[in-house]
Design a protein around this motif. Structure first.
Motif, PDB file in Angstrom:
ATOM      1  N   VAL A   6      -2.926   3.194 -18.109  1.00  0.00           N
ATOM      2  CA  VAL A   6      -1.968   2.183 -17.679  1.00  0.00           C
ATOM      3  C   VAL A   6      -1.288   2.707 -16.422  1.00  0.00           C
ATOM      4  O   VAL A   6      -0.818   3.846 -16.386  1.00  0.00           O
ATOM      5  N   TYR A   7      -1.258   1.859 -15.394  1.00  0.00           N
ATOM      6  CA  TYR A   7      -0.633   2.216 -14.121  1.00  0.00           C
ATOM      7  C   TYR A   7       0.598   1.350 -13.901  1.00  0.00           C
ATOM      8  O   TYR A   7       0.611   0.168 -14.240  1.00  0.00           O
ATOM      9  N   LEU A   8       1.628   1.943 -13.323  1.00  0.00           N
ATOM     10  CA  LEU A   8       2.836   1.221 -12.931  1.00  0.00           C
ATOM     11  C   LEU A   8       3.108   1.549 -11.477  1.00  0.00           C
ATOM     12  O   LEU A   8       3.257   2.723 -11.116  1.00  0.00           O
ATOM     13  N   ASN A   9       3.129   0.520 -10.635  1.00  0.00           N
ATOM     14  CA  ASN A   9       3.350   0.698  -9.199  1.00  0.00           C
ATOM     15  C   ASN A   9       2.382   1.715  -8.593  1.00  0.00           C
ATOM     16  O   ASN A   9       2.760   2.549  -7.787  1.00  0.00           O
ATOM     17  N   GLY A  10       1.120   1.631  -9.011  1.00  0.00           N
ATOM     18  CA  GLY A  10       0.081   2.472  -8.447  1.00  0.00           C
ATOM     19  C   GLY A  10       0.012   3.878  -9.004  1.00  0.00           C
ATOM     20  O   GLY A  10      -0.820   4.671  -8.586  1.00  0.00           O
ATOM     21  N   VAL A  65      -6.986   1.839  -7.694  1.00  0.00           N
ATOM     22  CA  VAL A  65      -5.685   1.356  -8.168  1.00  0.00           C
ATOM     23  C   VAL A  65      -4.635   1.558  -7.073  1.00  0.00           C
ATOM     24  O   VAL A  65      -3.845   0.659  -6.779  1.00  0.00           O
ATOM     25  N   GLN A  66      -4.627   2.727  -6.463  1.00  0.00           N
ATOM     26  CA  GLN A  66      -3.658   3.006  -5.392  1.00  0.00           C
ATOM     27  C   GLN A  66      -3.856   2.052  -4.222  1.00  0.00           C
ATOM     28  O   GLN A  66      -2.894   1.558  -3.647  1.00  0.00           O
ATOM     29  N   ALA A  67      -5.110   1.776  -3.850  1.00  0.00           N
ATOM     30  CA  ALA A  67      -5.387   0.854  -2.747  1.00  0.00           C
ATOM     31  C   ALA A  67      -4.901  -0.557  -3.064  1.00  0.00           C
ATOM     32  O   ALA A  67      -4.345  -1.246  -2.202  1.00  0.00           O
ATOM     33  N   LEU A  68      -5.098  -1.010  -4.299  1.00  0.00           N
ATOM     34  CA  LEU A  68      -4.592  -2.319  -4.709  1.00  0.00           C
ATOM     35  C   LEU A  68      -3.078  -2.376  -4.627  1.00  0.00           C
ATOM     36  O   LEU A  68      -2.497  -3.346  -4.162  1.00  0.00           O
ATOM     37  N   TYR A  69      -2.434  -1.317  -5.075  1.00  0.00           N
ATOM     38  CA  TYR A  69      -0.970  -1.246  -5.006  1.00  0.00           C
ATOM     39  C   TYR A  69      -0.509  -1.281  -3.548  1.00  0.00           C
ATOM     40  O   TYR A  69       0.400  -2.038  -3.188  1.00  0.00           O
ATOM     41  N   ASN A  70      -1.153  -0.479  -2.714  1.00  0.00           N
ATOM     42  CA  ASN A  70      -0.775  -0.424  -1.299  1.00  0.00           C
ATOM     43  C   ASN A  70      -1.008  -1.740  -0.593  1.00  0.00           C
ATOM     44  O   ASN A  70      -0.271  -2.072   0.348  1.00  0.00           O
ATOM     45  N   SER A  71      -1.998  -2.517  -1.004  1.00  0.00           N
ATOM     46  CA  SER A  71      -2.287  -3.797  -0.341  1.00  0.00           C
ATOM     47  C   SER A  71      -1.182  -4.815  -0.560  1.00  0.00           C
ATOM     48  O   SER A  71      -1.045  -5.762   0.201  1.00  0.00           O
ATOM     49  N   GLY A  72      -0.372  -4.611  -1.567  1.00  0.00           N
ATOM     50  CA  GLY A  72       0.737  -5.527  -1.846  1.00  0.00           C
ATOM     51  C   GLY A  72       2.046  -5.118  -1.202  1.00  0.00           C
ATOM     52  O   GLY A  72       3.058  -5.798  -1.347  1.00  0.00           O
ATOM     53  N   GLN A  73       2.034  -4.022  -0.488  1.00  0.00           N
ATOM     54  CA  GLN A  73       3.273  -3.512   0.138  1.00  0.00           C
ATOM     55  C   GLN A  73       3.571  -4.212   1.436  1.00  0.00           C
ATOM     56  O   GLN A  73       2.782  -4.575   2.192  1.00  0.00           O
TER      57      GLN A  73
END
Length: 73
Positions: A6-10, A65-73
């Motif tokens: 489970v990831y939270l905010n990347g 996962v990190q890339a998906l999180y960063n794409s929303g920034q």
């Protein structure tokens, strides 16, 4: 897979050995926004808004996962 993460905010917050299907009902650990029984914690409900939930048919890498999180920034 044999592990659920489970990831939270990347950032990965939980890693747990897992066998069988991912459940979506009130008795499953995958209830979105709630924990019904995880490591002795029961009855926790997220108090806030959840704005981006995704379920994939394959495991994502930590980098994905990190890339998906960063794409929303």
């Amino acid at each position: 897979g044999s592990v659920k993460r489970v990831y939270l905010n990347g950032v990965q917050k939980v890693e747990k050995a897992w066998a069988g299907p991912i459940t979506t009902g009130p008795t499953g650990i995958s209830s979105i926004g709630a924990i019904h029984n995880y490591n002795g914690v029961t009855g926790y409900n997220f108090n806030g808004l959840i704005d981006d939930v995704r379920i994939y048919d394959r495991a994502l890498t930590a980098a994905e996962v990190q890339a998906l999180y960063n794409s929303g920034q």
